[in-house]
Design an enzyme around this catalytic site. Sequence first.
Site, PDB file in Angstrom:
ATOM      1  CG  LEU A  73      -1.898   1.195   1.275  1.00 36.05           C
ATOM      2  CD1 LEU A  73      -2.902   1.117   0.116  1.00 36.05           C
ATOM      3  CD2 LEU A  73      -2.643   1.249   2.606  1.00 36.05           C
ATOM      4  CG  HIS A  74       2.809   1.882  -3.414  1.00 36.47           C
ATOM      5  ND1 HIS A  74       4.014   1.295  -3.058  1.00 36.47           N
ATOM      6  CD2 HIS A  74       2.304   1.108  -4.416  1.00 36.47           C
ATOM      7  CE1 HIS A  74       4.227   0.224  -3.802  1.00 36.47           C
ATOM      8  NE2 HIS A  74       3.212   0.085  -4.640  1.00 36.47           N
ATOM      9  CG  ASP A  75       0.489   7.048  -3.713  1.00 36.53           C
ATOM     10  OD1 ASP A  75      -0.179   7.112  -4.763  1.00 36.53           O
ATOM     11  OD2 ASP A  75       1.727   6.903  -3.698  1.00 36.53           O
TER      12      ASP A  75
END
Length: 309
Positions: free
Chosen positions: A238-240
Amino acid sequence: MKIIIDTDPGQDDAMTILLALASPEIELLGVTTVAGNVPVAQTTENAIKALDLVGRSDIPVHAGAERPLLRPPVNATHVHGQTGFEGVDLPPPSRPATPGHAVDFIIDTVMAHPAGEITICTIGPMTNLALALAREPALRTRIGRIVAMAGAFSEVGNITPAAEFNVYVDPHAAQMVLASDIPIVMLPLDVTHQMHTSAARLARFRAMPNRVGPVIADWLTFEKKFEATKYGTDGGPLHDPNTVLWLLRPDLYRGRGVNVRIETDSPLTIGMTVTDWWQITDLPRNVLFIREAEVEALYDFMFERFSRL
Ligand code: RIB
Ligand code: CA
């Protein structure tokens, strides 16, 4: 905290915008879009659709750079789908982009506030930010802080063996931002790859008694199709959202001030964030580089916040 989110939606980008709107500590002054995961016309449409989901047509959305400063455009439709927003069918955007270029919005907004008051949360290629710095050098002493989902140390690369996508798309922009002397916090793949969108967590999103929860579950289910297979994990990275999460709960992350430089020449490693984690050089420690996250506590925090929408 007053923030501008500069973004290339992307399902994980949209989650970041929604998390900011669910958090009373944050005043989202506007969204600026950039070409990245998909072309800028599409990232702009996706940003407006994310805001429509929670009825926030009051938040300005300014379209920005159509392409990187020098490099040819690269996209990530293999991860995010053709529209960059695959996973759930949302209604068409309720409005066009707000008139005015993203770069001018960033400059005008920062210059209209006292120095240090605005945080730029950048979760796509940094083209708009670099152009704003070139157009208005005073931003170097007026932007309070940049929080970037960018780069990697031990995770190295996700779009090439050596480079993280946001930096790879526009390495020259990243280099200009890192040279700006503006305080920068980086949330790299080292952190985002720990935040697995596991089946159990997707189920919690799906069970949320509002519209946003199930939409997030659908978005992440689509995104993880490619990434979970690639990494062989229960769920994908899960990046941003880690950028807004860091603003809200810095106590749940750990990192260190280190020197980070960007490779911009080698065809083999262009876009690599060369991170002096072991402080081998005596170069300036220009980045607060985060590498550890309290994953379970961060997901619990996210569920509480998203359930407010
Ligand atoms: O490398 C991850 C980044 O690339 C994230 O910002 C994701 O949205 C994609 O833009
Ligand atoms: Ca992004």
